[in-house]
Scaffold this motif. Sequence first.
Motif, PDB file in Angstrom:
ATOM      1  N   GLU A  95       0.828  -1.211   0.000  1.00  0.00           N
ATOM      2  CA  GLU A  95       0.000   0.000   0.000  1.00  0.00           C
ATOM      3  C   GLU A  95       0.863   1.262   0.000  1.00  0.00           C
ATOM      4  OE1 GLU A  95      -3.472   2.073   2.790  1.00  0.00           O
ATOM      5  OE2 GLU A  95      -2.986  -0.052   3.040  1.00  0.00           O
ATOM      6  N   SER A  96       1.879   1.304   0.854  1.00  0.00           N
ATOM      7  CA  SER A  96       2.757   2.489   0.897  1.00  0.00           C
ATOM      8  C   SER A  96       3.560   2.618  -0.386  1.00  0.00           C
ATOM      9  CB  SER A  96       3.702   2.400   2.097  1.00  0.00           C
ATOM     10  OG  SER A  96       2.986   2.405   3.311  1.00  0.00           O
ATOM     11  N   GLY A  97       3.980   1.471  -0.950  1.00  0.00           N
ATOM     12  CA  GLY A  97       4.725   1.515  -2.205  1.00  0.00           C
ATOM     13  C   GLY A  97       3.897   2.097  -3.335  1.00  0.00           C
ATOM     14  N   ILE A  98       2.647   1.667  -3.425  1.00  0.00           N
ATOM     15  CA  ILE A  98       1.760   2.171  -4.473  1.00  0.00           C
ATOM     16  C   ILE A  98       1.467   3.659  -4.261  1.00  0.00           C
ATOM     17  CG2 ILE A  98      -0.618   2.030  -5.336  1.00  0.00           C
ATOM     18  CD1 ILE A  98      -0.420  -1.018  -4.874  1.00  0.00           C
ATOM     19  N   GLU A  99       1.271   4.044  -3.001  1.00  0.00           N
ATOM     20  CA  GLU A  99       1.030   5.470  -2.706  1.00  0.00           C
ATOM     21  C   GLU A  99       2.221   6.323  -3.122  1.00  0.00           C
ATOM     22  OE1 GLU A  99       0.118   8.324   1.194  1.00  0.00           O
ATOM     23  OE2 GLU A  99       0.067   6.135   1.386  1.00  0.00           O
ATOM     24  N   GLN A 100       3.433   5.828  -2.880  1.00  0.00           N
ATOM     25  CA  GLN A 100       4.639   6.565  -3.271  1.00  0.00           C
ATOM     26  C   GLN A 100       4.776   6.623  -4.790  1.00  0.00           C
ATOM     27  OE1 GLN A 100       6.690   7.630  -0.593  1.00  0.00           O
ATOM     28  NE2 GLN A 100       7.804   8.908  -2.021  1.00  0.00           N
ATOM     29  N   LEU A 101       4.393   5.557  -5.463  1.00  0.00           N
ATOM     30  CA  LEU A 101       4.488   5.533  -6.926  1.00  0.00           C
ATOM     31  C   LEU A 101       3.564   6.551  -7.579  1.00  0.00           C
ATOM     32  CD1 LEU A 101       4.697   1.694  -7.672  1.00  0.00           C
ATOM     33  CD2 LEU A 101       6.466   3.407  -8.145  1.00  0.00           C
ATOM     34  N   GLN A 102       2.488   6.886  -6.923  1.00  0.00           N
ATOM     35  CA  GLN A 102       1.550   7.849  -7.493  1.00  0.00           C
ATOM     36  C   GLN A 102       2.147   9.244  -7.619  1.00  0.00           C
ATOM     37  OE1 GLN A 102      -1.778   7.287  -4.870  1.00  0.00           O
ATOM     38  NE2 GLN A 102      -2.585   5.547  -6.030  1.00  0.00           N
ATOM     39  N   ALA A 103       3.292   9.466  -6.938  1.00  0.00           N
ATOM     40  CA  ALA A 103       3.987  10.755  -7.055  1.00  0.00           C
ATOM     41  C   ALA A 103       5.096  10.707  -8.101  1.00  0.00           C
ATOM     42  CB  ALA A 103       4.574  11.147  -5.697  1.00  0.00           C
ATOM     43  N   VAL A 104       5.196   9.595  -8.835  1.00  0.00           N
ATOM     44  CA  VAL A 104       6.248   9.405  -9.842  1.00  0.00           C
ATOM     45  C   VAL A 104       5.683   9.690 -11.226  1.00  0.00           C
ATOM     46  CG1 VAL A 104       7.802   7.720 -10.902  1.00  0.00           C
ATOM     47  CG2 VAL A 104       7.461   7.711  -8.415  1.00  0.00           C
ATOM     48  N   HIS A 105       6.497  10.338 -12.075  1.00  0.00           N
ATOM     49  CA  HIS A 105       5.995  10.744 -13.395  1.00  0.00           C
ATOM     50  C   HIS A 105       6.896  10.318 -14.549  1.00  0.00           C
ATOM     51  CE1 HIS A 105       3.145  13.255 -11.190  1.00  0.00           C
ATOM     52  NE2 HIS A 105       4.166  13.763 -10.510  1.00  0.00           N
ATOM     53  N   PHE A 106       8.067   9.737 -14.270  1.00  0.00           N
ATOM     54  CA  PHE A 106       9.035   9.537 -15.352  1.00  0.00           C
ATOM     55  C   PHE A 106       8.933   8.165 -16.011  1.00  0.00           C
ATOM     56  CE2 PHE A 106      11.284   7.391 -12.008  1.00  0.00           C
ATOM     57  CZ  PHE A 106      12.074   6.449 -12.647  1.00  0.00           C
ATOM     58  N   THR A 107       8.124   7.259 -15.502  1.00  0.00           N
ATOM     59  CA  THR A 107       8.034   5.923 -16.090  1.00  0.00           C
ATOM     60  C   THR A 107       6.571   5.499 -16.174  1.00  0.00           C
ATOM     61  OG1 THR A 107       8.933   3.671 -15.983  1.00  0.00           O
ATOM     62  CG2 THR A 107       8.223   4.671 -13.892  1.00  0.00           C
ATOM     63  N   ASP A 108       6.323   4.316 -16.684  1.00  0.00           N
ATOM     64  CA  ASP A 108       4.956   3.819 -16.836  1.00  0.00           C
ATOM     65  C   ASP A 108       4.421   3.369 -15.468  1.00  0.00           C
ATOM     66  OD1 ASP A 108       2.564   2.812 -17.658  1.00  0.00           O
ATOM     67  OD2 ASP A 108       3.389   1.189 -18.885  1.00  0.00           O
ATOM     68  N   VAL A 109       4.011   4.340 -14.685  1.00  0.00           N
ATOM     69  CA  VAL A 109       3.611   4.077 -13.306  1.00  0.00           C
ATOM     70  C   VAL A 109       2.349   3.219 -13.230  1.00  0.00           C
ATOM     71  CG1 VAL A 109       2.907   5.138 -11.129  1.00  0.00           C
ATOM     72  CG2 VAL A 109       4.701   6.183 -12.491  1.00  0.00           C
ATOM     73  N   LYS A 110       1.417   3.436 -14.122  1.00  0.00           N
ATOM     74  CA  LYS A 110       0.151   2.688 -14.068  1.00  0.00           C
ATOM     75  C   LYS A 110       0.396   1.183 -14.210  1.00  0.00           C
ATOM     76  CE  LYS A 110      -2.934   6.371 -15.692  1.00  0.00           C
ATOM     77  NZ  LYS A 110      -3.911   6.778 -16.738  1.00  0.00           N
ATOM     78  N   SER A 111       1.262   0.817 -15.133  1.00  0.00           N
ATOM     79  CA  SER A 111       1.568  -0.607 -15.319  1.00  0.00           C
ATOM     80  C   SER A 111       2.292  -1.174 -14.107  1.00  0.00           C
ATOM     81  CB  SER A 111       2.427  -0.811 -16.567  1.00  0.00           C
ATOM     82  OG  SER A 111       1.718  -0.447 -17.731  1.00  0.00           O
ATOM     83  N   LEU A 112       3.207  -0.383 -13.543  1.00  0.00           N
ATOM     84  CA  LEU A 112       3.949  -0.837 -12.368  1.00  0.00           C
ATOM     85  C   LEU A 112       3.012  -1.024 -11.178  1.00  0.00           C
ATOM     86  CD1 LEU A 112       6.445  -1.573 -10.812  1.00  0.00           C
ATOM     87  CD2 LEU A 112       7.018   0.860 -10.621  1.00  0.00           C
ATOM     88  N   ILE A 113       2.107  -0.072 -10.973  1.00  0.00           N
ATOM     89  CA  ILE A 113       1.144  -0.189  -9.873  1.00  0.00           C
ATOM     90  C   ILE A 113       0.289  -1.445 -10.051  1.00  0.00           C
ATOM     91  CG2 ILE A 113      -0.931   0.846  -8.878  1.00  0.00           C
ATOM     92  CD1 ILE A 113       0.359   3.580  -9.276  1.00  0.00           C
ATOM     93  N   LYS A 114      -0.139  -1.699 -11.282  1.00  0.00           N
ATOM     94  CA  LYS A 114      -0.941  -2.887 -11.551  1.00  0.00           C
ATOM     95  C   LYS A 114      -0.152  -4.159 -11.250  1.00  0.00           C
ATOM     96  CE  LYS A 114      -3.800  -5.089 -15.098  1.00  0.00           C
ATOM     97  NZ  LYS A 114      -4.291  -5.007 -16.509  1.00  0.00           N
ATOM     98  N   ASP A 115       1.127  -4.170 -11.626  1.00  0.00           N
ATOM     99  CA  ASP A 115       1.968  -5.340 -11.356  1.00  0.00           C
ATOM    100  C   ASP A 115       2.127  -5.563  -9.850  1.00  0.00           C
ATOM    101  OD1 ASP A 115       2.400  -6.062 -13.982  1.00  0.00           O
ATOM    102  OD2 ASP A 115       4.204  -4.835 -14.193  1.00  0.00           O
ATOM    103  N   ILE A 116       2.268  -4.477  -9.101  1.00  0.00           N
ATOM    104  CA  ILE A 116       2.418  -4.605  -7.642  1.00  0.00           C
ATOM    105  C   ILE A 116       1.110  -5.070  -7.013  1.00  0.00           C
ATOM    106  CG2 ILE A 116       2.954  -3.384  -5.503  1.00  0.00           C
ATOM    107  CD1 ILE A 116       5.331  -3.898  -7.443  1.00  0.00           C
ATOM    108  N   GLU A 117       0.000  -4.569  -7.511  1.00  0.00           N
ATOM    109  CA  GLU A 117      -1.300  -5.022  -6.989  1.00  0.00           C
ATOM    110  C   GLU A 117      -1.502  -6.518  -7.228  1.00  0.00           C
ATOM    111  OE1 GLU A 117      -3.938  -0.888  -7.426  1.00  0.00           O
ATOM    112  OE2 GLU A 117      -3.898  -2.358  -9.059  1.00  0.00           O
ATOM    113  N   ASN A 118      -0.946  -7.024  -8.322  1.00  0.00           N
ATOM    114  CA  ASN A 118      -1.106  -8.440  -8.671  1.00  0.00           C
ATOM    115  C   ASN A 118      -0.254  -9.374  -7.805  1.00  0.00           C
ATOM    116  OD1 ASN A 118      -2.975  -7.940 -10.665  1.00  0.00           O
ATOM    117  ND2 ASN A 118      -1.456  -7.839 -12.307  1.00  0.00           N
ATOM    118  N   VAL A 119       0.573  -8.794  -6.923  1.00  0.00           N
ATOM    119  CA  VAL A 119       1.401  -9.645  -6.061  1.00  0.00           C
ATOM    120  C   VAL A 119       0.529 -10.500  -5.147  1.00  0.00           C
ATOM    121  CG1 VAL A 119       1.682  -8.074  -4.092  1.00  0.00           C
ATOM    122  CG2 VAL A 119       3.523  -9.646  -4.683  1.00  0.00           C
TER     123      VAL A 119
END
Length: 279
Positions: free
Chosen positions: A145-169
């Motif tokens: 949860e904290s990792g995904i929240e921190q990723l939402q402040a990131v803009h330089f990479t494909d954050v949406k795909s990364l968040i989805k991959d982390i949710e799928n853990v």
Amino acid sequence: MDKKIITTCILLVPLLTIVAEAAELGDYYLEKELYFEAVTEYKRTLFSDQSGHRDQYLYKIADAYYQAGQKQLAEEPLIEAITNDESSSYDQDCIKLLALIHWDQYDYDAMRGTLGVLATRLDSSRRDLINYISAWSYIYQADWESGIEQLQAVHFTDVKSLIKDIENVTSVPQKSKSLASLMSNIIPGSGQLYAGDYQNALFSFLLVGSVEASIIRNIIDKAYFIAAAKYLFLFSRYSQGGLKNIARKIDVDNINRIGDYLKTVSEKYPDPITLLQEL
């Protein structure tokens, strides 16, 4: 007055020569991977140098310790360089190396604190990288949860795909210790079989099964004392030993499955450590 200045300069020349030679010798030892010899020469330089390059030599001492695998010894000179009154270009290098040490030691909380200090010295584009690195530190702590929240402040990479991959853990297959224990109590060896411990599954089926069969025979023959002794043996060796081993194996395997999944995910995105070193 001129004579005093000249005299002072004459006295300083040998000292400056010693300092320069010690620093060069430290660099030579470091290049040859003679780390503790390099540390000795850098410390000599640090003791003698009065030119205001203290941070530089503190960093070199820490770097030599780090390359030698003595990461705890590297922390003290880095902290001194970061917190002293001297302001230099080496401050940022010291902070980065300290953050890297925390990462290597799995001390992610301390790493994020160090990254916070580093962020105050960077422009907004590079602070974006700090957010990304911090997000991965949460992910490796299994704080999704904290990792995904921190990723939402990131803009330089494909954050949406990364968040989805982390949710799928959470969909990574995990085995149940309770189910394994229940299966083993019903059919000896079945819990080990479920856990993937095939050698002990066969052993448990043959040994425990034969002991249980003999206990039943003793009870039929009214040899209760012998049956009780066999049961206590079975309980102490199997229930307290074998079942704990099953639980331990399942824990390790579950962690490894998540680790393998995260490794596969991480290979699709920028490496946080490489980004930290390049900041």
